[in-house]
Structures are given as C-alpha cells and as structure tokens.
Design a protein around this motif. Structure first.
Motif, PDB file in Angstrom:
ATOM      1  N   GLY A 123       0.804  -1.217   0.000  1.00 14.29           N
ATOM      2  CA  GLY A 123       0.000   0.000   0.000  1.00 14.29           C
ATOM      3  C   GLY A 123       0.834   1.262   0.000  1.00 14.29           C
ATOM      4  N   ALA A 124       1.969   1.227   0.718  1.00 16.63           N
ATOM      5  CA  ALA A 124       2.821   2.413   0.820  1.00 16.63           C
ATOM      6  C   ALA A 124       3.871   2.477  -0.282  1.00 16.63           C
ATOM      7  N   GLY A 125       3.851   1.516  -1.180  1.00 15.08           N
ATOM      8  CA  GLY A 125       4.787   1.541  -2.300  1.00 15.08           C
ATOM      9  C   GLY A 125       6.212   1.196  -1.914  1.00 15.08           C
ATOM     10  N   ALA A 126       6.405   0.325  -0.907  1.00 13.71           N
ATOM     11  CA  ALA A 126       7.752  -0.115  -0.549  1.00 13.71           C
ATOM     12  C   ALA A 126       8.352  -0.915  -1.697  1.00 13.71           C
ATOM     13  N   ASP A 127       9.663  -0.876  -1.793  1.00 12.32           N
ATOM     14  CA  ASP A 127      10.346  -1.537  -2.904  1.00 12.32           C
ATOM     15  C   ASP A 127      10.734  -2.978  -2.595  1.00 12.32           C
ATOM     16  N   ALA A 128      10.742  -3.362  -1.319  1.00 10.10           N
ATOM     17  CA  ALA A 128      11.087  -4.738  -0.958  1.00 10.10           C
ATOM     18  C   ALA A 128      10.737  -4.977   0.501  1.00 10.10           C
ATOM     19  N   VAL A 129      10.474  -6.229   0.814  1.00 10.58           N
ATOM     20  CA  VAL A 129      10.332  -6.684   2.199  1.00 10.58           C
ATOM     21  C   VAL A 129      11.328  -7.815   2.410  1.00 10.58           C
ATOM     22  N   ILE A 130      12.148  -7.677   3.444  1.00 11.43           N
ATOM     23  CA  ILE A 130      13.184  -8.666   3.736  1.00 11.43           C
ATOM     24  C   ILE A 130      12.921  -9.266   5.113  1.00 11.43           C
ATOM     25  N   ALA A 131      12.937 -10.576   5.191  1.00  8.30           N
ATOM     26  CA  ALA A 131      12.806 -11.269   6.475  1.00  8.30           C
ATOM     27  C   ALA A 131      14.199 -11.629   6.979  1.00  8.30           C
TER      28      ALA A 131
END
Length: 280
Positions: A148-156
C-alpha cells in the motif's frame, strides 16, 4: 478443422486421493521447504500470483463455492494459462482450504526465490526488514502495508516463519506477490544493506528519538522486530539509527504490522515533500 478441447476431469471426491494428501501436506513448513511449493487460497490471491508471473503447478476448484466475478475471472485466467484445474466436491475442497472465506478456488504454486541477490532495488529504495516475526498473519499484514505504501522490498531477517506460508499469503490478500521479497540471517541482511548503501532506521522501544524526527528519505531500510522480543543487538551498532513510536497508554508497543504501516506512510509523506522542506 475443429479444435479439440481437453475433457473436464471428473469431480474429485476422495479424501484418500494422493493428490489431496500431497496438497494438504503443504500446510506444514517442512513439506513446503522440501517441495518448494505452497498453497494459495482465494480468488484475489490466485489472480495476483498469476499477474506477478508466479508458476502455478495446478489448481483445485469447487464449482458450487465459486462466488462472484473475481473467482470466475481467476478460473478463466488459470485455464487461459494452461494450468491443470481439478474440480472437487465441497467436502474435499473444505479439506484443502484453510481460511474462513471459502471462494472455491485454490492453487499450488512454486515459491518465488528469496535470494537477496535477486531482489531488485531502485536508486532510492524504501525497504522493510522484519526480524524474527513468527505469526504468519503479521507477516502478511506487513506485506499488505508495504504494498500500500509503495515499498520496494520486504526482507525477512532470521525469519521464524516462511514468507510464503499459506496464511501469510491470505493475510496479505495476495499483495506479497507484487512486492519483491528476500530472506536471510540477520548478519547477511545487514551486510546486504550496507553493500547497497542503504541507511538503516530501527524501531526500538525506549529509543530517544521519535520516528517523526528522523529523516526517512533516500535509500532507507525500516527495521522492525517481533512484539515479544523486539530486535536483536545486531541492530544496535554504529550507523543504525533507533527511533520510537510514542506510546501514550499502558501498552509498551504496537503490533508489528501497525508499526510498519505508520513508519512506511511517514517515510512516504517525507519523500513527497519538496526538497528544501525535508527534515534533516
């Protein structure tokens, strides 16, 4: 010349069918890790996986449960892509599905790569890092906020559950297929961020600076930990700024997905400001 269409397979009614057993086994992380496959339950989720180019191995449908245009559109898209679609009885589908929102369509998909080296980054990336988050619902909710916020990546970082847990996919409403993802031990994630010149801002209870006072522009990683344990000391090093989300009630922290949403939208707000007005 008349084209020949493949006949519709007979409705699957047996719980003992090997395919049903193999599909239900994917509820277990060990089986997902072994096979590289996961379950996608729901019309929006299946459509978003297909739109993202995720490889679908096969699909199961229960015609009496197919509700609304989304489900029918997902089924049409599966068939257009040449995916094998197996009709089932309501009983068998209930065994395969795992959510309360039964929409009569479920797919078995190849899990996308989680290699950090494969995560594409733009010049000024906005990245979310979640360390040690255990509940799939929280993982999925973070993914939804990131999308929704337009983040470029999610890393765990050092994950305690796999990102493509079926419940995480469902909680994300399939948005996780639209956000580049990666997973690695915390030390490797920190090294990867540094190699890419990404500044790190970590959310910590008791940090001396409020998140609204921090500069959240430029190449940035927002780092959040699990509610129970918070972040490990690996994130308490030079070059990593700690911020807090002020708590005005009796609780000392927010749900990690809520914290992620607040930080992401503050970062998005700051990035939309004219350059002279940005906070230093």
């Amino acid at each position: 010349m008349t084209s020949v269409t493949s006949p519709t397979p007979p409705v699957l009614t047996s719980f003992a069918n090997p395919r049903v057993k193999a599909a239900t086994a994917l509820r277990d992380r060990r089986e997902r890790d072994r096979t590289g496959l996961t379950l996608i339950d729901g019309a929006r989720e299946v459509r978003r996986a297909l739109d993202a180019g995720v490889e679908i191995a096969e699909a199961y449908v229960c015609d009496p449960l197919l509700a609304g245009p989304d489900a029918r559109a997902a089924l049409d898209l599966l068939r257009a892509r040449g995916v094998a679609v197996q009709p089932t009885s309501e009983g068998v589908f209930a065994k395969l599905a795992f959510g309360e929102r039964a929409e009569g369509i479920l797919a078995i998909a190849r899990i996308p790569s989680l290699d950090l080296a494969a995560v594409p980054l733009p010049p000024d990336p906005l990245i979310v890092v979640i360390e040690g988050v255990e509940k799939p619902g929280n993982v999925g909710a973070v993914m939804r906020s990131a999308d929704g916020a337009g983040a470029d990546a999610v890393i765990a970082a050092s994950p305690r559950t796999d990102l493509f847990n079926p419940n995480a996919i469902r909680a994300s409403a399939g948005t996780m297929f639209a956000v580049p993802t990666g997973a690695a031990p915390t030390t490797e994630v920190i090294a990867w961020l540094r190699d890419h010149g990404v500044r790190v801002v970590a959310a910590r209870v008791g940090a001396g600076r409020a998140y609204t006072e921090a500069d959240l522009t430029g190449p940035l990683a927002l780092v959040l930990g699990a509610e129970a344990d918070g972040l490990t000391d690996a994130w308490a090093t030079d070059g990593i700024e700690a911020v807090n989300l002020p708590m005005l009630g009796v609780a000392d922290s927010l749900n990690v997905s809520i914290s992620a949403a607040i930080l992401l939208y503050e970062a998005r707000r700051q990035r939309s400001l004219p350059s002279p007005d940005r906070k230093e």
